[in-house]
Design an enzyme around this catalytic site. Structure first.
Site, PDB file in Angstrom:
ATOM      1  N   ARG A  95     -10.135   0.429   8.522  1.00  0.00           N
ATOM      2  CA  ARG A  95      -9.236  -1.063   8.868  1.00  0.00           C
ATOM      3  C   ARG A  95     -10.556  -1.247   9.697  1.00  0.00           C
ATOM      4  NH1 ARG A  95      -3.394  -0.146   8.604  1.00  0.00           N
ATOM      5  NH2 ARG A  95      -2.275  -2.276   8.968  1.00  0.00           N
ATOM      6  N   ARG A 129      -0.281  -9.376  13.498  1.00  0.00           N
ATOM      7  CA  ARG A 129      -1.169  -8.120  12.261  1.00  0.00           C
ATOM      8  C   ARG A 129      -1.793  -8.575  11.156  1.00  0.00           C
ATOM      9  NH1 ARG A 129       4.449  -5.425  10.421  1.00  0.00           N
ATOM     10  NH2 ARG A 129       3.720  -4.450   9.232  1.00  0.00           N
ATOM     11  N   ARG A 146      12.183  -5.798   5.035  1.00  0.00           N
ATOM     12  CA  ARG A 146      12.217  -4.418   6.120  1.00  0.00           C
ATOM     13  C   ARG A 146      12.088  -4.345   7.348  1.00  0.00           C
ATOM     14  NH1 ARG A 146       6.530  -1.116   4.894  1.00  0.00           N
ATOM     15  NH2 ARG A 146       6.464  -2.361   6.852  1.00  0.00           N
ATOM     16  N   LYS A 155       0.540  -1.573   0.056  1.00  0.00           N
ATOM     17  CA  LYS A 155      -0.301  -0.138  -0.002  1.00  0.00           C
ATOM     18  C   LYS A 155       0.976   1.385  -0.230  1.00  0.00           C
ATOM     19  CE  LYS A 155      -2.086  -1.315   3.844  1.00  0.00           C
ATOM     20  NZ  LYS A 155      -1.119  -2.097   4.399  1.00  0.00           N
ATOM     21  N   ARG A 170      11.373  -0.693  11.894  1.00  0.00           N
ATOM     22  CA  ARG A 170      10.588  -0.608  12.221  1.00  0.00           C
ATOM     23  C   ARG A 170       9.528  -1.717  13.174  1.00  0.00           C
ATOM     24  NH1 ARG A 170       4.843   0.640   8.336  1.00  0.00           N
ATOM     25  NH2 ARG A 170       4.374  -1.178   9.667  1.00  0.00           N
TER      26      ARG A 170
HETATM   27  P1  AP5 Z   1       5.010  -1.214   2.139  1.00  0.00           P
HETATM   28  O1  AP5 Z   1       4.740  -0.654   0.566  1.00  0.00           O
HETATM   29  O2  AP5 Z   1       5.267  -0.606   3.417  1.00  0.00           O
HETATM   30  O3  AP5 Z   1       3.242  -2.517   2.640  1.00  0.00           O
HETATM   31  P2  AP5 Z   1       2.056  -2.214   3.258  1.00  0.00           P
HETATM   32  O4  AP5 Z   1       0.788  -2.392   3.223  1.00  0.00           O
HETATM   33  O5  AP5 Z   1       1.758  -0.246   3.248  1.00  0.00           O
HETATM   34  O6  AP5 Z   1       2.432  -2.602   4.724  1.00  0.00           O
HETATM   35  P3  AP5 Z   1       2.922  -1.969   5.692  1.00  0.00           P
HETATM   36  O7  AP5 Z   1       3.768  -2.286   7.056  1.00  0.00           O
HETATM   37  O8  AP5 Z   1       3.116  -0.002   5.646  1.00  0.00           O
HETATM   38  O9  AP5 Z   1       1.173  -2.146   6.096  1.00  0.00           O
HETATM   39  P4  AP5 Z   1       0.949  -2.759   7.821  1.00  0.00           P
HETATM   40  O10 AP5 Z   1      -0.902  -2.147   7.051  1.00  0.00           O
HETATM   41  O11 AP5 Z   1       1.087  -3.430   7.907  1.00  0.00           O
HETATM   42  O12 AP5 Z   1       1.323  -0.709   8.271  1.00  0.00           O
HETATM   43  P5  AP5 Z   1       0.322   0.308   9.156  1.00  0.00           P
HETATM   44  O13 AP5 Z   1       1.751   1.258   8.742  1.00  0.00           O
HETATM   45  O14 AP5 Z   1      -0.572   0.776   8.101  1.00  0.00           O
HETATM   46  O15 AP5 Z   1       5.557  -3.029   1.549  1.00  0.00           O
HETATM   47  C1  AP5 Z   1       5.831  -3.799   2.967  1.00  0.00           C
HETATM   48  C2  AP5 Z   1       7.865  -4.440   2.345  1.00  0.00           C
HETATM   49  O16 AP5 Z   1       7.472  -4.976   1.110  1.00  0.00           O
HETATM   50  C3  AP5 Z   1       8.474  -2.833   1.921  1.00  0.00           C
HETATM   51  O17 AP5 Z   1       9.362  -3.364   2.558  1.00  0.00           O
HETATM   52  C4  AP5 Z   1       8.707  -2.993   0.416  1.00  0.00           C
HETATM   53  O18 AP5 Z   1       9.533  -2.745  -0.462  1.00  0.00           O
HETATM   54  C5  AP5 Z   1       7.961  -4.503  -0.047  1.00  0.00           C
HETATM   55  N1  AP5 Z   1       7.228  -5.066  -1.583  1.00  0.00           N
HETATM   56  C6  AP5 Z   1       5.735  -3.591  -1.657  1.00  0.00           C
HETATM   57  N2  AP5 Z   1       5.754  -4.295  -2.519  1.00  0.00           N
HETATM   58  C7  AP5 Z   1       6.932  -4.975  -3.584  1.00  0.00           C
HETATM   59  C8  AP5 Z   1       6.513  -6.458  -4.271  1.00  0.00           C
HETATM   60  N3  AP5 Z   1       5.781  -5.549  -5.323  1.00  0.00           N
HETATM   61  N4  AP5 Z   1       7.547  -6.669  -4.407  1.00  0.00           N
HETATM   62  C9  AP5 Z   1       8.268  -6.945  -3.355  1.00  0.00           C
HETATM   63  N5  AP5 Z   1       8.265  -6.356  -2.070  1.00  0.00           N
HETATM   64  C10 AP5 Z   1       7.819  -5.857  -2.701  1.00  0.00           C
HETATM   65  O19 AP5 Z   1      -0.052   0.471  10.416  1.00  0.00           O
HETATM   66  C11 AP5 Z   1       0.617  -0.124  11.206  1.00  0.00           C
HETATM   67  C12 AP5 Z   1       0.772  -0.112  12.656  1.00  0.00           C
HETATM   68  O20 AP5 Z   1      -0.500   0.709  12.920  1.00  0.00           O
HETATM   69  C13 AP5 Z   1      -1.085  -1.286  12.737  1.00  0.00           C
HETATM   70  O21 AP5 Z   1      -0.717  -2.896  12.918  1.00  0.00           O
HETATM   71  C14 AP5 Z   1      -1.967  -0.607  13.587  1.00  0.00           C
HETATM   72  O22 AP5 Z   1      -1.311  -0.653  14.834  1.00  0.00           O
HETATM   73  C15 AP5 Z   1      -1.181   0.976  13.735  1.00  0.00           C
HETATM   74  N6  AP5 Z   1      -3.260   1.522  12.611  1.00  0.00           N
HETATM   75  C16 AP5 Z   1      -2.473   2.105  10.770  1.00  0.00           C
HETATM   76  N7  AP5 Z   1      -3.531   2.348  10.640  1.00  0.00           N
HETATM   77  C17 AP5 Z   1      -4.578   1.732  11.533  1.00  0.00           C
HETATM   78  C18 AP5 Z   1      -5.499   2.083  11.588  1.00  0.00           C
HETATM   79  N8  AP5 Z   1      -6.795   2.243  10.459  1.00  0.00           N
HETATM   80  N9  AP5 Z   1      -6.882   1.521  12.581  1.00  0.00           N
HETATM   81  C19 AP5 Z   1      -5.831   1.117  13.647  1.00  0.00           C
HETATM   82  N10 AP5 Z   1      -4.751   0.869  14.107  1.00  0.00           N
HETATM   83  C20 AP5 Z   1      -3.920   1.534  12.774  1.00  0.00           C
END
Ligand code: AP5
Length: 191
Positions: free
Chosen positions: A89, A146, A128, A14, A134
């Protein structure tokens, strides 16, 4: 306004895909994960509360996240539209977002849902975690927690928007460029 939800499990790409999409379409990027990490860096009361949940791989309570999203949207009154990344979410967050958008006379145009297998998700996040610092990426137990939260609480978001025919599934495995090309096709058809 054009409002898009980029949806998918942790590690589905994402954040990676958001960068190209906002650059190409002039949208405001709203990542609740990034907003929460900023709060933690700045050691605000909200950040301190959120950190406990994030370090355990659990969702932060709805009211905390919804208030933060409301503030962010109000701080960007002239946005052409928003790309929501990692939000909503839960069903409660979907309902709150629809209400916030309705107040502004707009709505969600499309939910693009990235599909990636669990093994690939874990591989990407551990990869990552080795370099990013992180804290929720370094421990496989937290990564799996997660993913479990996603299955238990967040897949309901796709069900919610499917009732309005707003969900489009996009394969999230392959090169970043090929996935972006597929996302772009779906956006260009609607914007
Ligand atoms: P990336 O692009 O970062 O993927 P992502 O889907 O954004 O993954 P995140 O880890 O950021 O998602 P998340 O939903 O757990 O975290 P968030 O910050 O929202 O890519 C991931 C890796 O893969 C990178 O290294 C990238 O380079 C690699 N990659 C990408 N595309 C690729 C490809 N095609 N091929 C190979 N490699 C690839 O949330 C973190 C925490 O915050 C949650 O656990 C929760 O505690 C809290 N939180 C956030 N939002 C909310 C909410 N709305 N409600 C409640 N809690 C929340």
């Amino acid at each position: 306004m054009f409002n898009l939800i980029l949806f998918g499990p942790p590690g589905s790409g994402k954040g990676t895909q958001s960068e190209n999409i906002i650059a190409a379409n002039g949208l405001q990027h709203l990542s609740t994960g990034n907003l929460l990490r900023n709060e933690i860096t700045n050691q605000t009361p909200l950040g301190l509360k959120a950190k406990t949940f994030m370090d355990a791989g659990q969702l932060v309570p709805d009211e905390v996240v919804i208030g933060m999203v409301d503030n962010f949207m109000n701080a960007h009154p002239r946005a052409n539209g928003f790309l929501f990344d990692g939000f909503p979410r839960t069903t409660a967050q979907c309902i709150a977002l629809d209400a916030l958008l309705q107040q502004k006379g707009t709505e969600i145009n499309v939910v693009l849902a990235l599909e990636v297998g669990e093994q690939e998700l874990v591989k990407r996040l551990l990869g990552r975690g080795a370099t990013s610092g992180r804290s929720d990426d370094t421990n496989e137990t937290v990564i799996r927690a997660r993913i479990k939260e996603y299955h238990d609480k967040t897949t309901a978001v796709a069900t919610y928007y499917a009732q309005f025919n707003k969900v489009v599934n996009v394969k999230g495995e392959g090169t970043v460029e090929s996935i972006y090309a597929n996302l772009k096709k779906e956006i260009d058809a609607r914007i």
